[in-house]
Design a protein around this motif. Sequence first.
Motif, PDB file in Angstrom:
ATOM      1  N   LYS A 294      92.773 -46.396 -23.841  1.00  0.00           N
ATOM      2  CA  LYS A 294      94.096 -45.758 -23.768  1.00  0.00           C
ATOM      3  C   LYS A 294      94.438 -45.381 -22.331  1.00  0.00           C
ATOM      4  CE  LYS A 294      96.889 -42.068 -25.831  1.00  0.00           C
ATOM      5  NZ  LYS A 294      97.999 -42.991 -26.160  1.00  0.00           N
TER       6      LYS A 294
ATOM      7  N   TRP B 247      95.288 -43.408 -34.623  1.00  0.00           N
ATOM      8  CA  TRP B 247      95.618 -44.039 -33.361  1.00  0.00           C
ATOM      9  C   TRP B 247      95.068 -45.457 -33.268  1.00  0.00           C
ATOM     10  CZ3 TRP B 247      92.705 -46.220 -29.469  1.00  0.00           C
ATOM     11  CH2 TRP B 247      93.422 -46.610 -28.332  1.00  0.00           C
TER      12      TRP B 247
ATOM     13  N   ASP C  41     100.555 -47.444 -30.342  1.00  0.00           N
ATOM     14  CA  ASP C  41     101.198 -47.076 -29.076  1.00  0.00           C
ATOM     15  C   ASP C  41     102.304 -48.061 -28.723  1.00  0.00           C
ATOM     16  OD1 ASP C  41      99.672 -44.855 -28.766  1.00  0.00           O
ATOM     17  OD2 ASP C  41      98.561 -45.554 -27.016  1.00  0.00           O
TER      18      ASP C  41
END
Length: 524
Positions: A338, A502, A507
């Motif tokens: 990330k 996640w 994202d």
Amino acid sequence: MRDRGHSRGGPLVPGQPATSHSSTPSVGGEEIDLPGDGARLHGGAPPVPQTRAPVVRAQAKVATPGLGTTAVLPYARSRTSSRTRWLRAWMMIAPVDAIALVAPLLLTQSYWRGTMANAALTVALFAAGGLYRPRRHVSILDELPSLCGRLLAAASVVAIIAAERHASVAYVGGFMRGVALSALLVILGRAASRSFTVLSRKRRWAEHNALVVGGGPIGLEIARLLRRYPQYGLRYAGCVDVASRQGNGALPLSGSMSDLEHLVRLTECEVLIIADPDCDETTLMETLLQPRSSRCDLWAVPRLWGSRSHSGYPDHIGAFPIVKIGDITLTGPRWAIKRASDMLFAGVALLLLSPVLLLCALATFIDGGKGIFFYQERIGRYGKPFNVIKFRSMRPVNEQESQTNWSIAHDNRVGPIGRFMRRTSLDELPQLWNILRGDMSVVGPRPERPYFVEKFSAEYPNYAARHRVPVGLTGLAQVSGLRGDTPISDRARFDNYYIENWSLWLDVKVVLRTVSEVFRAGGR
């Protein structure tokens, strides 16, 4: 710690009771190490009558009605493991796989493109198949079917592409010989690395502190197994219970669920094992979402023992099936992925949007004069404050108004330029610099001011849990329409959903939806 107190009649299968035939038997074959003093006490049942005087040993007898077993107590961690607690098995396995896959290049560089493509695809398939996930029971035989299947799949894909690009049968044949060699080396490398992992655990070179949640029979057996078999890589550090029981002689409790956060810090706990099938999930989740507890790896003994995990091959401690609960924080490789994507995105965005940033700065100067940037204290990951950067859309009367005024969406002091920048979210673009500095992420819960963080944390139980990850330039709650005067409880639920589910693709979806919101001028 390795168990050296077993006699020849000790258990052959983890989890089964031991039958001792020595002069000083120990019930269950269990040892007790008292932290710090290095003494080993053997508790047990009354000795069998013998013709010669028994050897005198220090014993710790525990009166346990109905059990008659030796107490399972925590013990001190080894000096070596105190220095290696940051190590993870994948840190050795992944490099070994990569080296084995590219090893054919040492013999010939004629097929270097196909070899590199095969290596990249194989590692990706291994990661997708859970072959780099942590395991308690480590065995190359368990991994072999999954390894062979993914090696064959990757080799087939690359071989088909090579055959399409090269009509020569000799070329494809030579390439496939290299692929076969790399596959053999992968299996041999895995076998060696797994053997070393088991050895390092048995010798306690690498172990992680574990707290058992559940003081019932399952918790007792899990604690015994962790003490008896160090190859699981976990050091038993204590037990907590959700009930108000005081524990029993066999498994003294270190505290209750309300003490878990303190015990995690005190014992430097890295792993939590849920071993109580009757545990109330609401109470459990409220505790596990606390800042320190949420950083621990979470394992659980499933309630339905007949069920089988659909994600990879099953894992176990002794004869108890155990499953790894998905990470609910961004740590380790997840955080590295990330963070790398954030830095790449922010760097490219600052470069491409530099003309837009210059126009916004010029428009802000024309609208209100000097001071085009607005700095405001916000709360980031783990409650750490930082200054967020925005284009100024109005000037607050004083600092108190800046910190406590909830919304300026309908404030008459906001000019037309400032209102346009707020509706299109252009005023947020300077936060790309916050992302490069590491204060923020591209996607995550939106940062809030200290006054409102304290207020909302007191009013909404799960609000503080959103600070488990870095705050973001945009978030799932914002692209779902929760901006401005919308319920805080809904925002917190969306933020926590994002954290617990996640993925890099999530994202990407949030960023694409954010771009759509900007063009629709859906800001406030």
